[in-house]
Design an enzyme around this catalytic site. Structure first.
Site, short mmCIF file in Angstrom:
data_model
loop_
_atom_site.label_atom_id
_atom_site.label_comp_id
_atom_site.label_asym_id
_atom_site.label_seq_id
_atom_site.Cartn_x
_atom_site.Cartn_y
_atom_site.Cartn_z
CG ASP A 47 27.39 162.57 41.33
OD1 ASP A 47 26.71 163.33 40.69
OD2 ASP A 47 27.39 162.33 42.49
CE1 TYR A 52 29.17 162.96 48.37
CE2 TYR A 52 29.84 162.36 46.24
CZ TYR A 52 28.82 162.56 46.92
OH TYR A 52 27.51 162.44 46.51
CE LYS A 77 26.05 165.08 43.99
NZ LYS A 77 27.26 164.11 44.18
CG HIS A 110 25.64 168.00 48.10
ND1 HIS A 110 26.67 167.43 48.46
CD2 HIS A 110 24.73 166.93 48.19
CE1 HIS A 110 26.99 166.29 48.29
NE2 HIS A 110 25.71 165.63 48.35
N1 LIG Z 1 23.15 163.99 46.08
C1 LIG Z 1 23.23 163.44 47.22
O1 LIG Z 1 22.90 163.94 48.40
C2 LIG Z 1 23.96 162.19 47.20
C3 LIG Z 1 23.61 161.06 48.50
C4 LIG Z 1 24.14 159.85 48.28
C5 LIG Z 1 24.75 159.49 47.06
N2 LIG Z 1 25.09 160.53 45.96
C6 LIG Z 1 25.63 159.80 44.77
O2 LIG Z 1 25.10 158.68 44.00
C7 LIG Z 1 26.00 157.85 44.28
C8 LIG Z 1 25.58 156.37 44.34
O3 LIG Z 1 24.94 156.12 45.53
P1 LIG Z 1 25.48 155.18 46.77
O4 LIG Z 1 26.95 155.31 46.85
O5 LIG Z 1 24.87 156.08 48.08
O6 LIG Z 1 24.67 154.02 46.61
P2 LIG Z 1 24.58 152.91 45.66
O7 LIG Z 1 25.29 153.19 44.35
O8 LIG Z 1 23.15 152.83 45.61
O9 LIG Z 1 25.29 151.69 46.45
C9 LIG Z 1 26.67 151.62 46.44
C10 LIG Z 1 26.98 150.15 47.24
O10 LIG Z 1 26.49 149.12 46.64
C11 LIG Z 1 27.34 148.37 46.34
N3 LIG Z 1 27.37 147.66 45.29
C12 LIG Z 1 27.63 148.42 44.06
N4 LIG Z 1 27.38 147.65 42.75
C13 LIG Z 1 26.86 146.45 43.32
C14 LIG Z 1 26.70 145.32 42.55
N5 LIG Z 1 27.00 145.12 41.38
N6 LIG Z 1 26.31 144.07 43.57
C15 LIG Z 1 26.30 144.33 44.72
N7 LIG Z 1 26.76 145.37 45.39
C16 LIG Z 1 26.91 146.54 44.66
C17 LIG Z 1 28.68 148.95 46.53
O11 LIG Z 1 29.80 148.22 47.29
P3 LIG Z 1 31.43 148.01 46.53
O12 LIG Z 1 31.60 149.43 46.66
O13 LIG Z 1 32.04 147.35 47.98
O14 LIG Z 1 31.38 147.51 45.43
C18 LIG Z 1 28.30 150.01 47.49
O15 LIG Z 1 28.41 149.50 49.16
C19 LIG Z 1 27.20 158.12 45.05
O16 LIG Z 1 28.36 157.35 44.95
C20 LIG Z 1 26.98 159.75 44.88
O17 LIG Z 1 27.85 160.10 43.76
C21 LIG Z 1 24.75 161.41 45.95
#
Ligand SMILES: NC(=O)c1ccc[n+]([C@@H]2O[C@H](COP(=O)([O-])OP(=O)(O)OC[C@H]3O[C@@H](n4cnc5c(N)ncnc54)[C@H](OP(=O)(O)O)[C@@H]3O)[C@@H](O)[C@H]2O)c1
Length: 276
Positions: A47, A52, A77, A110
């Site tokens: 994704d 990004y 997106k 998005h």
């Molecule tokens: N549509 C939208 O508006 C929107 C908005 C936000 C996000 N997204 C999508 O959703 C995806 C995920 O959301 P997100 O990146 O915001 O947050 P997330 O997946 O909830 O959290 C990512 C964070 O958690 C840490 N992490 C990951 N696995 C871990 C584990 N096993 N133990 C401890 N910490 C861990 C990562 O650190 P490290 O990387 O340092 O390991 C990073 O800082 C995004 O990458 C994107 O593709 C979409």
């Protein structure tokens, strides 16, 4: 090939892995390594988004992995500034060039950006691109019920997913119920609460300890058992591998209930009604 990740059937008949890899905030130059690590760990869904700035890194990671394009479910997106019919067609072509592919598995609007009020024209372009075979499935992100209702009423085309902020501290029950009525898959962004306080929650720590899993794995398992599509992000190889390793254990009904009760109704990200 999807390893042991279940496939969800979308309302257009296409199938998509329930758990995928998110790449938000991974710099373009580091994205290829992360994507290659994810594909090596068994992820088959990626994704990204044009905003990004790492679609080229995604392309390089897919190429380097040796995994066939046809075995990867690729999502990007359309950014807010590119909403509108012609603008969407242009932005789509640019994303495809950066991604080095001639079709997308899924394209999402998005944000609805209600003030801009162009998501209907944008959606018409999505429908056209899908008819042309350039996108297999079309969906949205951050849509509220009234945005979904209008989209469906005016176009007759139901999005396959709505990708929304969703984690145990912000469980979005009403929106999830509305999705189910329309046959829309709920896709959770920031599923781990961005790796913050959530992963230190005492309730999750207790369950994780009993199961011999990490709190992140327990949270991802909670999403899976709810039926959400989920796209955790990590740039750390060990976490990338651990986050997909959630299909060999189950949470009990009591575990699910205890995690459900953590809902505090608090967003971490922007409010879609206000974000333009
Ligand atoms: N549509 C939208 O508006 C929107 C908005 C936000 C996000 N997204 C999508 O959703 C995806 C995920 O959301 P997100 O990146 O915001 O947050 P997330 O997946 O909830 O959290 C990512 C964070 O958690 C840490 N992490 C990951 N696995 C871990 C584990 N096993 N133990 C401890 N910490 C861990 C990562 O650190 P490290 O990387 O340092 O390991 C990073 O800082 C995004 O990458 C994107 O593709 C979409």
């Amino acid at each position: 090939m999807t390893g042991n990740v279940p496939l969800l059937t979308l309302n257009d008949g296409n199938k998509a892995p329930q758990l995928g890899f998110g790449v938000f905030q991974i710099p373009d130059g580091e994205t290829a390594d992360a994507v290659a690590a994810a594909l090596a760990a068994g992820y088959r869904s990626i994704d990204t988004a044009s905003i990004y700035g790492n679609e080229r890194g995604v392309r390089d990671g897919m190429q380097r992995s040796g995994v066939a394009r046809g075995d990867i479910f690729l999502t990007t997106k359309l950014w807010n500034a590119h909403q509108g019919f012609d603008e969407t067609l242009r932005a789509f072509d640019e994303s495809m060039q950066r991604l080095g592919t001639d079709y997308l598995d899924m394209y999402l609007i998005h944000w609805p950006t209600p003030k801009r009020d162009r998501y209907m024209d944008t959606w018409k372009a999505f429908v056209r691109l899908q008819k042309e075979g350039r996108i297999r499935s079309i969906g949205v992100s951050n849509f509220q019920p009234d945005h979904l209702q209008r989209l469906i009423d005016e176009s007759g085309v139901v999005p396959v997913v709505n990708q929304i902020e969703l984690h145990p501290y912000f469980a979005q029950r009403e929106l999830v119920k509305a999705h189910a009525r329309w046959g829309i898959v709920t896709e959770a962004w920031s599923p781990l609460g961005q790796g913050g306080d959530l992963l230190k929650d005492a309730v999750l720590e207790r369950i994780a300890k009993r199961l011999g899993k990490s709190t992140a794995q327990v949270v991802l398992r909670w999403h899976v058992q709810w039926g959400h599509m989920v796209i955790p992000k990590s740039a750390t190889p060990a976490r990338i591998a651990a986050n997909i390793d959630v299909f060999d254990f189950e949470l009990t009904a009591d575990d699910m209930k205890a995690i459900d009760e953590l809902d505090a109704g608090k967003r971490m990200g922007p409010d879609p009604d206000q974000f333009n």
